[in-house]
Write a protein that holds these residues in place. Structure first.
Motif, mmCIF file in Angstrom:
data_model
loop_
_atom_site.group_PDB
_atom_site.id
_atom_site.type_symbol
_atom_site.label_atom_id
_atom_site.label_comp_id
_atom_site.label_asym_id
_atom_site.label_seq_id
_atom_site.Cartn_x
_atom_site.Cartn_y
_atom_site.Cartn_z
ATOM 1 N N LEU A 121 -1.635 5.271 -5.245
ATOM 2 C CA LEU A 121 -1.631 5.465 -3.791
ATOM 3 C C LEU A 121 -1.331 4.160 -3.058
ATOM 4 O O LEU A 121 -0.595 4.143 -2.058
ATOM 5 C CB LEU A 121 -2.977 6.036 -3.343
ATOM 6 N N ILE A 122 -1.889 3.051 -3.556
ATOM 7 C CA ILE A 122 -1.601 1.744 -2.952
ATOM 8 C C ILE A 122 -0.116 1.419 -3.089
ATOM 9 O O ILE A 122 0.550 0.996 -2.141
ATOM 10 C CB ILE A 122 -2.462 0.642 -3.603
ATOM 11 N N ALA A 123 0.405 1.624 -4.319
ATOM 12 C CA ALA A 123 1.825 1.343 -4.549
ATOM 13 C C ALA A 123 2.708 2.263 -3.709
ATOM 14 O O ALA A 123 3.742 1.839 -3.181
ATOM 15 C CB ALA A 123 2.149 1.505 -6.032
ATOM 16 N N PHE A 124 2.319 3.532 -3.580
ATOM 17 C CA PHE A 124 3.099 4.470 -2.773
ATOM 18 C C PHE A 124 3.120 4.038 -1.311
ATOM 19 O O PHE A 124 4.122 4.195 -0.618
ATOM 20 C CB PHE A 124 2.525 5.874 -2.896
ATOM 21 N N ALA A 125 1.994 3.461 -0.833
ATOM 22 C CA ALA A 125 1.976 2.944 0.536
ATOM 23 C C ALA A 125 2.997 1.820 0.684
ATOM 24 O O ALA A 125 3.698 1.729 1.702
ATOM 25 C CB ALA A 125 0.574 2.445 0.884
#
Length: 293
Positions: A121-125
């Motif tokens: 989720l962090i990387a997708f952000a």
């Protein structure tokens, strides 16, 4: 994952990041689907005469080749030919990590750990930040085709994992054999026989060098290492490494084509790296070590 395996994954990331620059060169020099067909023709031949078939069901090998060779590069090459930049393509395609996790859950029953989901989720952000910065210059159709390429890559990852611990080089080479004929047929249908014949008649040393890089370092070498890593570790632990490909892809696009990298994109890239760090943190201290032999 052991440090040696992390370094191997990063080596693949570097090759695949630069791969987008070479793909852009290939679709400028050749019809895009024909370029993909030549890539996988060279990747498969003459290697299949020297590499024994992998010990895996034929349908898995063929399915991998059709997903990774035919579907992924039909969509990706056309999207780049129709306006996607090398850097943005490398970025959007990495949504495959999430498609891989979702397909692995549905098909293989693999449940990602909480830290892997948080890291993703962090990387997708970070990917969303970079995409927002660059999206205004990109048409909707090429973007959608890149997303379809990402789904195809996710399916190829899951098929690789389902094959288990097979010889990675054999799996990659024999899988590549399934792609050239369907790609050539699609090229003749979409791009036309006259266009294909004209491109082949003008095929020279520059085109040969481009196809050679795409076929050998980017497909056989990197693909074999990637298949081996997927056979050694859970899919959800390996797939997120490709979230770093946009970093090397954006940098390669800047160095070769002058594609600009803004401060916002740098910030998004740092989030991608942070997400990867969170993702690869061991959820359990008892995770077994795997030897590279």
């Amino acid at each position: 994952m052991p440090l040696r395996h992390v370094l191997l994954a990063l080596f693949v990331v570097a090759i695949w990041g630069f791969n987008f620059v070479v793909i852009k060169l290939s679709v400028e020099a050749l019809p895009p689907i024909l370029a993909a067909a030549l890539r996988f023709f060279c990747a498969a031949l003459p290697a299949v005469f020297f590499v024994r078939p992998p010990k895996a069901p034929w349908w898995l090998v063929a399915g991998f080749g059709l997903a990774f060779g035919f579907a992924l590069y039909s969509f990706l090459n056309l999207s780049i030919a129709w306006g996607m930049s090398a850097g943005l393509s490398s970025l959007v395609l990495q949504s495959q990590a999430f498609f891989t996790m979702a397909l692995a859950f549905v098909i293989l029953g693999e449940r990602p750990r909480r830290m892997q989901v948080i890291g993703a989720l962090i990387a997708f952000a970070g990917i969303a930040i970079i995409a927002t910065e660059r999206m205004a210059a990109t048409a909707l159709l090429p973007l959608g085709m890149t997303l379809m390429a990402a789904v195809s890559w996710g399916l190829a990852n899951v098929l690789t994992k389902k094959a288990g611990r097979v010889n990675a080089v054999a799996f990659t080479v024999w899988g590549a054999l399934a792609a050239p004929i369907p790609l050539l047929g699609l090229s003749l249908w979409v791009e036309g026989p006259q266009t294909v014949l004209s491109a082949l008649a003008g095929f020279g040393w520059r085109e040969m060098a481009i196809i050679a890089f795409l076929a050998y370092p980017a497909t056989i070498l990197a693909g074999a290492i990637w298949s081996w890593l997927l056979g050694q570790h859970p899919t959800s632990a390996v797939a997120p490494f490709t979230l770093l490909v946009p970093i090397t892809g954006l940098l390669s696009g800047y160095l070769v084509f002058g594609e600009t990298i803004t401060l916002i994109e740098v910030g998004g890239g740092l989030l991608v790296i942070a997400g990867l760090i969170v993702t690869v943190i061991r959820g359990r201290a008892s995770e077994p070590r795997v030897r590279f032999d």
